[in-house]
Design a protein around this motif. Structure first.
Motif, PDB file in Angstrom:
ATOM      1  N   ARG A  62       0.837  -1.203   0.000  1.00 52.21           N
ATOM      2  CA  ARG A  62       0.000   0.000   0.000  1.00 52.21           C
ATOM      3  C   ARG A  62       0.870   1.251   0.000  1.00 52.21           C
ATOM      4  N   ASP A  63       1.888   1.280   0.864  1.00 48.00           N
ATOM      5  CA  ASP A  63       2.769   2.451   0.957  1.00 48.00           C
ATOM      6  C   ASP A  63       3.482   2.734  -0.360  1.00 48.00           C
ATOM      7  N   GLU A  64       3.850   1.671  -1.081  1.00 51.36           N
ATOM      8  CA  GLU A  64       4.551   1.826  -2.368  1.00 51.36           C
ATOM      9  C   GLU A  64       3.589   2.003  -3.539  1.00 51.36           C
ATOM     10  N   HIS A  65       2.307   2.074  -3.263  1.00 49.53           N
ATOM     11  CA  HIS A  65       1.261   2.289  -4.270  1.00 49.53           C
ATOM     12  C   HIS A  65       1.204   1.184  -5.318  1.00 49.53           C
ATOM     13  N   VAL A  66       1.581  -0.031  -4.914  1.00 47.31           N
ATOM     14  CA  VAL A  66       1.289  -1.191  -5.752  1.00 47.31           C
ATOM     15  C   VAL A  66      -0.197  -1.499  -5.603  1.00 47.31           C
ATOM     16  N   ILE A  67      -0.686  -1.445  -4.368  1.00 50.65           N
ATOM     17  CA  ILE A  67      -2.127  -1.492  -4.096  1.00 50.65           C
ATOM     18  C   ILE A  67      -2.566  -0.034  -3.994  1.00 50.65           C
ATOM     19  N   VAL A  68      -3.358   0.407  -4.966  1.00 49.13           N
ATOM     20  CA  VAL A  68      -3.732   1.826  -5.007  1.00 49.13           C
ATOM     21  C   VAL A  68      -5.093   2.111  -4.377  1.00 49.13           C
ATOM     22  N   ALA A  69      -5.961   1.094  -4.290  1.00 50.29           N
ATOM     23  CA  ALA A  69      -7.279   1.292  -3.690  1.00 50.29           C
ATOM     24  C   ALA A  69      -7.928  -0.061  -3.450  1.00 50.29           C
ATOM     25  N   GLU A  70      -8.878  -0.072  -2.560  1.00 53.71           N
ATOM     26  CA  GLU A  70      -9.695  -1.263  -2.311  1.00 53.71           C
ATOM     27  C   GLU A  70     -11.140  -0.799  -2.262  1.00 53.71           C
ATOM     28  N   HIS A  71     -11.995  -1.458  -3.058  1.00 54.30           N
ATOM     29  CA  HIS A  71     -13.372  -1.011  -3.213  1.00 54.30           C
ATOM     30  C   HIS A  71     -14.347  -2.158  -2.977  1.00 54.30           C
ATOM     31  N   ALA A  72     -15.552  -1.808  -2.576  1.00 52.84           N
ATOM     32  CA  ALA A  72     -16.652  -2.763  -2.562  1.00 52.84           C
ATOM     33  C   ALA A  72     -17.250  -2.788  -3.968  1.00 52.84           C
ATOM     34  N   VAL A  73     -17.495  -3.951  -4.507  1.00 53.34           N
ATOM     35  CA  VAL A  73     -18.108  -4.085  -5.824  1.00 53.34           C
ATOM     36  C   VAL A  73     -19.601  -4.306  -5.607  1.00 53.34           C
ATOM     37  N   LEU A  74     -20.400  -3.405  -6.144  1.00 56.80           N
ATOM     38  CA  LEU A  74     -21.845  -3.440  -5.950  1.00 56.80           C
ATOM     39  C   LEU A  74     -22.551  -3.977  -7.187  1.00 56.80           C
ATOM     40  N   ASP A  75     -23.690  -4.602  -6.979  1.00 57.65           N
ATOM     41  CA  ASP A  75     -24.520  -5.069  -8.081  1.00 57.65           C
ATOM     42  C   ASP A  75     -25.371  -3.890  -8.553  1.00 57.65           C
ATOM     43  N   PRO A  76     -25.132  -3.385  -9.774  1.00 58.56           N
ATOM     44  CA  PRO A  76     -25.886  -2.218 -10.247  1.00 58.56           C
ATOM     45  C   PRO A  76     -27.401  -2.437 -10.219  1.00 58.56           C
ATOM     46  N   LYS A  77     -27.833  -3.645 -10.526  1.00 59.38           N
ATOM     47  CA  LYS A  77     -29.278  -3.924 -10.560  1.00 59.38           C
ATOM     48  C   LYS A  77     -29.896  -3.796  -9.180  1.00 59.38           C
ATOM     49  N   ALA A  78     -29.147  -4.134  -8.137  1.00 61.87           N
ATOM     50  CA  ALA A  78     -29.656  -4.007  -6.769  1.00 61.87           C
ATOM     51  C   ALA A  78     -29.914  -2.546  -6.417  1.00 61.87           C
ATOM     52  N   LEU A  79     -29.260  -1.638  -7.145  1.00 60.73           N
ATOM     53  CA  LEU A  79     -29.428  -0.202  -6.919  1.00 60.73           C
ATOM     54  C   LEU A  79     -30.285   0.455  -7.998  1.00 60.73           C
ATOM     55  N   GLY A  80     -30.941  -0.375  -8.810  1.00 62.49           N
ATOM     56  CA  GLY A  80     -31.825   0.154  -9.842  1.00 62.49           C
ATOM     57  C   GLY A  80     -31.101   0.690 -11.063  1.00 62.49           C
ATOM     58  N   ARG A  81     -29.829   0.395 -11.198  1.00 62.35           N
ATOM     59  CA  ARG A  81     -29.048   0.889 -12.340  1.00 62.35           C
ATOM     60  C   ARG A  81     -28.851  -0.277 -13.313  1.00 62.35           C
ATOM     61  N   SER A  82     -29.906  -0.584 -14.033  1.00 59.79           N
ATOM     62  CA  SER A  82     -29.907  -1.785 -14.866  1.00 59.79           C
ATOM     63  C   SER A  82     -29.411  -1.569 -16.288  1.00 59.79           C
ATOM     64  N   LEU A  83     -29.039  -0.340 -16.629  1.00 59.04           N
ATOM     65  CA  LEU A  83     -28.630  -0.058 -18.005  1.00 59.04           C
ATOM     66  C   LEU A  83     -27.179   0.391 -18.042  1.00 59.04           C
ATOM     67  N   THR A  84     -26.367  -0.365 -18.785  1.00 65.04           N
ATOM     68  CA  THR A  84     -24.965  -0.019 -18.984  1.00 65.04           C
ATOM     69  C   THR A  84     -24.774   0.338 -20.444  1.00 65.04           C
ATOM     70  N   LEU A  85     -24.040   1.435 -20.684  1.00 58.90           N
ATOM     71  CA  LEU A  85     -23.811   1.911 -22.042  1.00 58.90           C
ATOM     72  C   LEU A  85     -22.320   2.130 -22.253  1.00 58.90           C
ATOM     73  N   ILE A  86     -21.871   1.847 -23.456  1.00 60.73           N
ATOM     74  CA  ILE A  86     -20.499   2.145 -23.864  1.00 60.73           C
ATOM     75  C   ILE A  86     -20.599   3.297 -24.852  1.00 60.73           C
ATOM     76  N   VAL A  87     -19.921   4.379 -24.546  1.00 59.36           N
ATOM     77  CA  VAL A  87     -20.061   5.593 -25.357  1.00 59.36           C
ATOM     78  C   VAL A  87     -18.693   6.005 -25.893  1.00 59.36           C
ATOM     79  N   ALA A  88     -18.607   6.155 -27.206  1.00 59.40           N
ATOM     80  CA  ALA A  88     -17.396   6.650 -27.862  1.00 59.40           C
ATOM     81  C   ALA A  88     -17.607   8.131 -28.159  1.00 59.40           C
ATOM     82  N   VAL A  89     -16.664   8.964 -27.729  1.00 58.25           N
ATOM     83  CA  VAL A  89     -16.795  10.415 -27.866  1.00 58.25           C
ATOM     84  C   VAL A  89     -15.651  10.955 -28.715  1.00 58.25           C
TER      85      VAL A  89
END
Length: 158
Positions: free
Chosen positions: A45-72
Motif C-alpha cells: 500500500r505504501d509503495e502504491h502497488v495497491i492503489v485502492a480497495e473497493h466494494a463491488v456493488l450489483d448495479p441492478k440491486a441499486l436500480g441501475r440496470s442499463l450499462t452503455l459504452i459511449v465513444a466520444v
C-alpha cells in the motif's frame, strides 16, 4: 519501490480475488506468518502497488440496470479541452470508466444509468451542451458477461 518477489505476487493475486481475506486466512495460502503478511500488505500500500480497495456493488440491486459504452469525439484536440473533458467525466457519477484512446474517437466511456430517460438527460448535460464534443456514439450493453479490474499477476516457477 522494492522488487516484487513470489510471496508478494501470490499475495497480490489473492487480494485481487478477495481483499476481505484476513492475514490469518492468507497464511493458509501463503507460507508466511500473519505478521509477515501484514507487513507486506502495508508495504504494498505504501509503495502504491495497491492503489485502492473497493466494494463491488450489483448495479441492478441499486436500480441501475442499463450499462452503455459511449465513444466520444472532440472537435479540437487541444490539451486544455481534453483536460476539461476529463474533469467533467471524473465529476459525473454515472461515468464508471473513462479512457482516453487513440484512433477515430478520443474517449471511451462506460456509463451506468437507471433507464434511457436518465441517459437522455445525461447526454444533454455531458455531450449536447458541451461545445467541444463533435459527436458521440452509444452502444447499449445487452448482457454483462465479465466485469473486472483484476490485473494478471504472473508467478515465477522455480
Amino acid at each position: 519501490m522494492n522488487k516484487l518477489d513470489n510471496f508478494d505476487l501470490i499475495l497480490l493475486r489473492e487480494l485481487q480475488r478477495d481483499s476481505r481475506q484476513s492475514a490469518e486466512q492468507l497464511t493458509a495460502k501463503i507460507a508466511l506468518s500473519t505478521t509477515a503478511i501484514q507487513r507486506r500488505i502495508k508495504r504494498l500500500r505504501d509503495e502504491h502497488v495497491i492503489v485502492a480497495e473497493h466494494a463491488v456493488l450489483d448495479p441492478k440491486a441499486l436500480g441501475r440496470s442499463l450499462t452503455l459504452i459511449v465513444a466520444v469525439s472532440l472537435k479540437i484536440g487541444r490539451a486544455s479541452i481534453n483536460e476539461q473533458f476529463k474533469s467533467t467525466m471524473m465529476a459525473a457519477e454515472e461515468v464508471q470508466q473513462c479512457y482516453a484512446v487513440a484512433g477515430d474517437q478520443d474517449f471511451i466511456l462506460i456509463i451506468s444509468v437507471m433507464d434511457m430517460y436518465e441517459y437522455e438527460v445525461l447526454t444533454h448535460r455531458l455531450f449536447h451542451s458541451n461545445e467541444a464534443v463533435q459527436k458521440f456514439h452509444t452502444t447499449v450493453v445487452m448482457e454483462t458477461v465479465k466485469v473486472g479490474l483484476q490485473i494478471p499477476v504472473p508467478i515465477a516457477v522455480d
